[in-house]
Each structure stands twice: as C-alpha cells, then as structure tokens.
Design a protein around this motif. Structure first.
Motif, short mmCIF file in Angstrom:
data_model
loop_
_atom_site.label_atom_id
_atom_site.label_comp_id
_atom_site.label_asym_id
_atom_site.label_seq_id
_atom_site.Cartn_x
_atom_site.Cartn_y
_atom_site.Cartn_z
N ASN A 87 15.86 28.25 50.29
CA ASN A 87 16.04 29.05 49.09
C ASN A 87 15.23 30.33 49.20
O ASN A 87 14.40 30.47 50.09
N THR A 88 15.48 31.25 48.28
CA THR A 88 14.77 32.53 48.29
C THR A 88 13.92 32.66 47.03
O THR A 88 14.42 32.43 45.92
N ILE A 89 12.64 33.01 47.22
CA ILE A 89 11.77 33.30 46.07
C ILE A 89 11.85 34.81 45.82
O ILE A 89 11.66 35.61 46.74
N TYR A 90 12.16 35.19 44.58
CA TYR A 90 12.17 36.59 44.19
C TYR A 90 10.98 36.87 43.28
O TYR A 90 10.35 35.94 42.77
N LYS A 91 10.67 38.16 43.09
CA LYS A 91 9.61 38.49 42.13
C LYS A 91 10.01 39.72 41.33
O LYS A 91 10.82 40.53 41.76
N ILE A 92 9.38 39.79 40.13
CA ILE A 92 9.46 41.01 39.34
C ILE A 92 8.02 41.50 39.26
O ILE A 92 7.15 40.80 38.70
N GLU A 93 7.76 42.64 39.90
CA GLU A 93 6.36 43.08 40.00
C GLU A 93 5.85 43.72 38.73
O GLU A 93 6.54 44.53 38.09
N GLY A 94 4.63 43.32 38.37
CA GLY A 94 3.94 43.96 37.26
C GLY A 94 2.89 44.89 37.84
O GLY A 94 2.82 45.08 39.05
N LYS A 95 2.04 45.45 36.98
CA LYS A 95 0.99 46.38 37.46
C LYS A 95 -0.06 45.65 38.29
O LYS A 95 -0.69 46.22 39.18
N THR A 96 -0.28 44.36 37.98
CA THR A 96 -1.29 43.59 38.70
C THR A 96 -0.68 42.30 39.21
O THR A 96 0.46 41.95 38.84
N GLU A 97 -1.45 41.57 40.01
CA GLU A 97 -0.97 40.26 40.47
C GLU A 97 -0.69 39.36 39.28
O GLU A 97 0.30 38.63 39.26
N GLU A 98 -1.60 39.41 38.29
CA GLU A 98 -1.47 38.52 37.13
C GLU A 98 -0.20 38.81 36.35
O GLU A 98 0.35 37.93 35.70
N ASP A 99 0.27 40.06 36.41
CA ASP A 99 1.47 40.47 35.67
C ASP A 99 2.76 40.21 36.43
O ASP A 99 3.85 40.46 35.92
#
Ligand SMILES: Nc1nc(=O)c2ncn([C@@H]3O[C@@H]4COP(=O)(O)O[C@H]5[C@@H](O)[C@H](n6cnc7c(N)ncnc76)O[C@@H]5COP(=O)(O)O[C@@H]3[C@@H]4O)c2[nH]1
Lengths: 170, 170
Positions: A87-99
């Motif tokens: 499977n593929t993990i996607y991300k939606i980036e925030g300003k920080t890692e926590e976001d």
C-alpha cells in the motif's frame, strides 16, 4: 452480476489478505518515520462516482503527496509464489511535523476496471450500467465489511461524487 | 454478469500490463539461468473446471517445481504507487539440463474468487452458478485474447477438467 462479483473478489483476493493487523503495520511505519505527526491507522478505500481512478492521489489533489510504504504482505496464491501486496502512505503537509497528517489510501481498483470497460467499445458497458455496477460493488462491499467486525477498525469506504464527466478526464 | 466482468477486469488490470514483451522477459531469464534447457515463452493461464486453484503448481503435481521469477512489472495504478506484478517460472526436471522444461504458469486468479464465493454462505453462489460463471469468464477471456493478436504469442488459456469435487479438496 459484475459489481457483486468484483466486491467478493476484492474481499477474498485482497482485503482478507492485507487487513489483518493493518493498523499495526501503519503504526510501525509512523513510529519509525513520523513519530510526532498525526495519522489514521485505517485503509481508506476511495470510490469515486465517475469510477475514474488516477494513478496517484497526487494527480487528483496536489496537496496530497507520497510519503512511503508500510511493510508489504507476501502470499502465494493461485500459482504465483510470494505475490507482493503493498500500500501507499500519503501525507498532507502542515507547517510543522505535528501539523502533518499521514494516511493510507487508494482507489477501489475494481472500479477502475468498470471505467475502462465503459470506455472500451468491445466490453459493451454503457455509462448508465457503469454507474449501476459501481453502486452494486459499493453496496456489496459495505455489506461484506459490516459482517466482518475486525475490519471495522482497519478499513473505511469513502464514496464521493468527483463530478468528473468522461469528457473532462484528460 | 460476474464472469464477464471478471474477464474484462483481468484483461484491463493485469494481462494488458504484463503481456507486452512477456516472451522477451522469459527469454532473458532462460538465457541467464537455464540456457541449455527447453522452455515456452508464453504465460500459461490454467482454468480448472472445479475453480479450485492451489497456492503453488507443485501442490497440484509434485513433478512441477519452482524455478524462479522473470523480471517483474512495476506500475502505479489506482493510487497504489509502483504496484508489483510478478510471475513464477516452474520446471519439470529431466535427467539433464537439455531434458529439463521451463514454463510460466498460474491459475486464472478470478476463478479462485468464484471458488471462494461458492464456498462462502454469504456470497450466495451455488455450485451450478459457479460453473456457469467460470464458463462465462473463459468464453469472454478467449474472445478478448483473440481480438488482441499481439497476445496470441505471449499467452495461452489452458482449460481442463481437474475432476476435483468440493468434498475432495482438503
Ligand atoms: N495472478 C495475478 N497476479 C497479479 O499480480 C494480479 N493483479 C491483478 N490480478 C487479477 O486481475 C484482475 C484485475 O485486478 P484488479 O487490480 O483490478 O483487482 C484486484 C485489486 O482490486 C485487488 N488487489 C489484488 N492484489 C492487489 C494489490 N497487490 N494491490 C492492490 N490491490 C490489489 O483485489 C482485486 C482482485 O485481485 P485478484 O483476485 O488477485 O485478481 C485480479 C483481478 O481478477 C492479478 N492476478
């Protein structure tokens, strides 16, 4: 009918193999690669109304980018030795890692077959019948998942109206 | 109907991706691993009457043993990035390298889904209907392959009566 058969084949040939401990494999990847970020442990199965499935979610929405791959599953099935399911993990980036938000998602591949059948003159699937079979697939798959309670915590179906007309796709 | 849809999905989602240059990839493997032996460059797709598909051909016939894997195909499809499609090369050993025969074979995966659907109470497929859908699958797939002449040299369908009753399989 086609949609009903595709849902069962998707369950027996794929979900049944990858969903056990799916959330644990996602958690392991997050612990090693993005321990401070937010994430969902479930497989998100996208079911677009047009049945059109982009090769990558990034093609559908440029805010979604590719992040990585959890540990794949290897299984010998129907004569293919050690077939790989990943499977593929996607991300939606925030300003920080926590976001930043990580999630595993993919389109329900059988639905792409319905799209291609409707596009091909040979396969003889009308636009109306395509929509009908997609709904059959969705209804059957929802039923299968609801009677397998262990899959409730590892999987979520995401139907939506992508408002794509055949003419608009590419 | 299910068999018709499975044949088209098997074509669009699998054969169309792996059959181009299939014979060249098999030849490359043979040149590197078994240059003196006999081989077939085609994908042999087994369609057993009972729809039961063993995990490995060696389970069906112990004279057939696993030899290796030709170069796999990697394709991003429906949100799964770089999904891997691979096949298994089997061999039947003779007394010498020259007598040994290599071939790529696998069961038609959708047919295993029909078997599992018929075994499951939930999926609601009777034994008669299973046979009917398997024949639909076979007929539709034969038609698809016959109108794609480039696949004639890379692929052969192998239907056979395996005489397995549901009661006899494990
Ligand atoms: N022998 C073989 N090797 C393969 O690599 C392969 N890939 C697909 N297929 C068969 O082609 C047809 C179309 O595939 P599609 O991807 O649309 O549906 C697939 C797909 O939606 C899902 N699935 C199976 N394997 C994977 C996978 N590795 N990643 C994502 N989804 C998968 O579950 C459905 C049924 O799979 P199978 O029951 O293995 O048979 C399929 C199907 O009959 C294969 N057959």
């Amino acid at each position: 009918n086609a949609g009903h058969g595709m849902a069962w084949s998707y369950y027996f040939g794929y979900l049944k193999l990858i969903l056990p401990n799916f959330d644990a494999r996602v958690k392991n990847w997050i612990d090693e690669n993005a321990p401070k970020s937010m994430y969902s442990p479930k497989l998100h199965i996208l079911v677009p109304r047009s049945c059109y499935c982009y090769p990558s979610l990034n093609d559908a929405d440029s805010r979604i980018t590719i992040a990585g791959t959890p540990e794949p599953i290897s299984a010998s099935r129907a004569g293919t030795i050690k077939r790989l399911y990943k499977n593929t993990i996607y991300k939606i980036e925030g300003k920080t890692e926590e976001d930043t938000y990580y999630f595993v998602a993919e389109y329900a591949t059988p639905v792409l077959s319905l799209y291609e059948m409707a596009e091909s003159d040979e396969a003889g699937l009308s636009a109306d019948e395509k929509l009908n079979q997609m709904k059959q697939f969705y209804t059957t798959l929802s039923h299968i998942l609801s009677v397998n309670p262990e899959f409730v915590q590892t999987c979520v179906l995401v139907p939506y109206d992508d408002k794509l007309d055949e003419d608009e796709v590419r």
